[in-house]
Design an enzyme around this catalytic site. Structure first.
Site, short mmCIF file in Angstrom:
data_model
loop_
_atom_site.label_atom_id
_atom_site.label_comp_id
_atom_site.label_asym_id
_atom_site.label_seq_id
_atom_site.Cartn_x
_atom_site.Cartn_y
_atom_site.Cartn_z
N VAL A 57 0.87 -1.21 0.07
CA VAL A 57 -0.02 -0.08 0.23
C VAL A 57 1.03 1.20 -0.02
O VAL A 57 0.32 2.42 -0.40
CB VAL A 57 -0.98 0.01 1.15
CG1 VAL A 57 -2.04 -1.01 0.90
CG2 VAL A 57 -0.23 -0.26 2.49
N SER A 134 -6.89 2.80 15.79
CA SER A 134 -6.37 2.12 16.97
C SER A 134 -6.83 2.99 18.20
O SER A 134 -6.60 4.03 18.05
CB SER A 134 -5.13 1.67 17.10
OG SER A 134 -4.75 1.02 18.36
N TYR A 148 3.63 4.30 16.05
CA TYR A 148 2.49 3.50 15.72
C TYR A 148 1.22 4.22 16.17
O TYR A 148 0.48 4.61 15.24
CB TYR A 148 2.47 2.28 16.51
CG TYR A 148 1.10 1.52 16.45
CD1 TYR A 148 1.09 0.78 15.12
CD2 TYR A 148 0.12 1.19 17.31
CE1 TYR A 148 -0.27 -0.02 14.98
CE2 TYR A 148 -1.03 0.64 17.17
CZ TYR A 148 -1.14 0.10 16.04
OH TYR A 148 -2.32 -0.88 15.78
N ILE A 180 -7.04 -6.90 20.05
CA ILE A 180 -7.77 -7.92 19.13
C ILE A 180 -6.87 -9.11 18.90
O ILE A 180 -5.68 -9.05 18.55
CB ILE A 180 -8.30 -7.36 17.76
CG1 ILE A 180 -8.89 -6.00 18.04
CG2 ILE A 180 -9.17 -8.38 17.13
CD1 ILE A 180 -10.23 -6.03 18.80
P1 NAD Z 1 -2.21 -8.66 11.15
O1 NAD Z 1 -0.91 -8.38 11.16
O2 NAD Z 1 -2.87 -9.97 11.54
O3 NAD Z 1 -2.52 -8.04 9.71
C1 NAD Z 1 -1.91 -7.03 8.87
C2 NAD Z 1 -2.17 -7.50 7.53
O4 NAD Z 1 -1.51 -6.11 6.83
C3 NAD Z 1 -1.02 -8.45 7.12
O5 NAD Z 1 -1.94 -9.38 6.25
C4 NAD Z 1 -0.03 -7.84 6.41
O6 NAD Z 1 0.63 -9.01 5.39
C5 NAD Z 1 -0.46 -6.69 5.78
N1 NAD Z 1 0.31 -5.54 5.51
C6 NAD Z 1 1.37 -5.22 6.39
N2 NAD Z 1 2.06 -4.26 5.51
C7 NAD Z 1 1.50 -4.19 4.39
C8 NAD Z 1 1.64 -3.14 3.04
N3 NAD Z 1 2.54 -2.32 3.16
N4 NAD Z 1 0.82 -3.36 2.19
C9 NAD Z 1 -0.23 -4.13 2.19
N5 NAD Z 1 -0.32 -4.93 3.20
C10 NAD Z 1 0.31 -5.06 4.09
O7 NAD Z 1 -2.64 -7.44 12.16
P2 NAD Z 1 -4.20 -7.03 12.39
O8 NAD Z 1 -4.25 -7.04 14.00
O9 NAD Z 1 -5.25 -7.94 11.82
O10 NAD Z 1 -4.11 -5.65 12.06
C11 NAD Z 1 -4.99 -5.15 11.03
C12 NAD Z 1 -4.92 -3.42 11.42
O11 NAD Z 1 -5.78 -3.40 12.63
C13 NAD Z 1 -3.85 -2.75 11.45
O12 NAD Z 1 -4.11 -1.38 10.75
C14 NAD Z 1 -3.78 -2.51 12.97
O13 NAD Z 1 -2.79 -1.23 13.17
C15 NAD Z 1 -5.00 -2.44 13.45
N6 NAD Z 1 -5.23 -2.62 14.87
C16 NAD Z 1 -5.02 -4.03 15.42
C17 NAD Z 1 -5.37 -4.17 16.80
C18 NAD Z 1 -4.78 -5.46 17.28
O14 NAD Z 1 -4.95 -5.71 18.57
N7 NAD Z 1 -4.74 -6.85 16.76
C19 NAD Z 1 -5.46 -3.32 17.60
C20 NAD Z 1 -5.90 -1.83 17.02
C21 NAD Z 1 -5.49 -1.68 15.65
#
Ligand code: NAD
Length: 242
Positions: A57, A134, A148, A180
């Site tokens: 992205v 987040s 972050y 999450i």
């Molecule tokens: P995850 O690591 O399971 O999934 C993230 C996905 O993003 C992965 O498939 C990864 O390959 C992809 N990705 C990373 N860099 C990329 C790039 N440059 N281009 C395209 N794809 C890319 O993480 P998640 O927990 O499912 O996170 C999803 C979103 O939720 C993120 O934005 C994260 O910051 C946000 N979030 C997660 C939590 C949590 O506790 N898990 C809490 C708050 C926010």
């Protein structure tokens, strides 16, 4: 064009929240466009409605070309800007390259995808964008770096600015998940198991959330929340009340 397929674009769709969002949106859109740097779940290999695109992205050309390719077969009606990365790092160890990497994926990536998808939505007069932020953007992060939380706070500004610029055709909202259960959390050094259990016990809902619970909120903002734009929906088990 009455019979044109309706598409939803989901970034970071190979894992965690993004994967759950794709599953949740399958009954709402004909064509699920999954943008990720990682391979998609094998389960979707034979699916007619789920299409993978190997896209970073951060890459403006790749993002624009991909949206163009999707638009040639389906009308993009929803964008879920979900791709994101985190890192446990103290300020003293946080260098400018790492700062840029996290800001580029988490914030610039969302702008690039929105910029590429907005013209088609505006032309058709409808669309929804949901940006995944987040609670770290609202109150800082206990374990993630300041890059972050800064990127996630930036997502709120992006969301509100886009909501003003792109209305009335396009609604733009954000979700702010708390903790999450995804690989970002469990396969990283952000939290120990004991630290997570301790944190969860103090939440009003006394547990960590699931990707499906975030996906439900995203789906609501994509299709049902017809009079909601520029808002932030926390999906955090009440963590902001602590
Ligand atoms: P995850 O690591 O399971 O999934 C993230 C996905 O993003 C992965 O498939 C990864 O390959 C992809 N990705 C990373 N860099 C990329 C790039 N440059 N281009 C395209 N794809 C890319 O993480 P998640 O927990 O499912 O996170 C999803 C979103 O939720 C993120 O934005 C994260 O910051 C946000 N979030 C997660 C939590 C949590 O506790 N898990 C809490 C708050 C926010």
């Amino acid at each position: 064009m009455a019979d044109q397929q309706r598409a939803a674009v989901v970034t970071g769709a190979a894992s965690g929240i993004g994967r759950a969002v794709v599953e949740r949106l399958r009954d709402k859109y004909d064509y699920l466009a999954c943008l990720d740097v990682a391979d998609l779940d094998d389960e979707w290999q034979d699916a007619d409605d789920v299409h993978g695109f190997a896209v970073d992205v951060r890459d403006p050309d790749a993002v624009s070309e991909t949206i163009e390719a999707i638009e040639s077969v389906a009308a993009v009606e929803a964008v879920v800007n979900n791709a994101g990365i985190s890192q446990a790092v103290a300020l003293s160890d946080l260098g400018p390259d790492e700062w840029d990497r996290v800001l580029d994926v988490n914030l610039k990536g969302q702008y690039l995808v929105a910029r590429a998808a907005a013209p088609g939505m505006l032309e058709r007069g409808r669309g929804a964008i949901v940006n995944v932020s987040s609670v770290a953007g609202l109150r800082g992060s206990a374990t993630g770096g300041v890059h972050y939380s800064s990127s996630k706070a930036g997502v709120f500004g992006l969301t509100k600015g886009l909501a003003k610029q792109l209305g009335p055709a396009i609604r733009v909202n954000a979700v702010a998940p708390g903790l999450i259960e995804t690989p970002l959390l469990t396969d990283s050094d952000l939290w120990t198991e004991a630290g997570l259990a301790d944190y969860a016990a103090q939440l009003p809902l006394e547990r960590i959330g699931t990707p499906d619970e975030v996906a439900d909120a995203v789906a609501f903002l994509c299709t049902d929340a017809s009079y909601v734009t520029g808002t932030v929906l926390t999906v955090d088990g009440g963590s902001m009340l602590r």
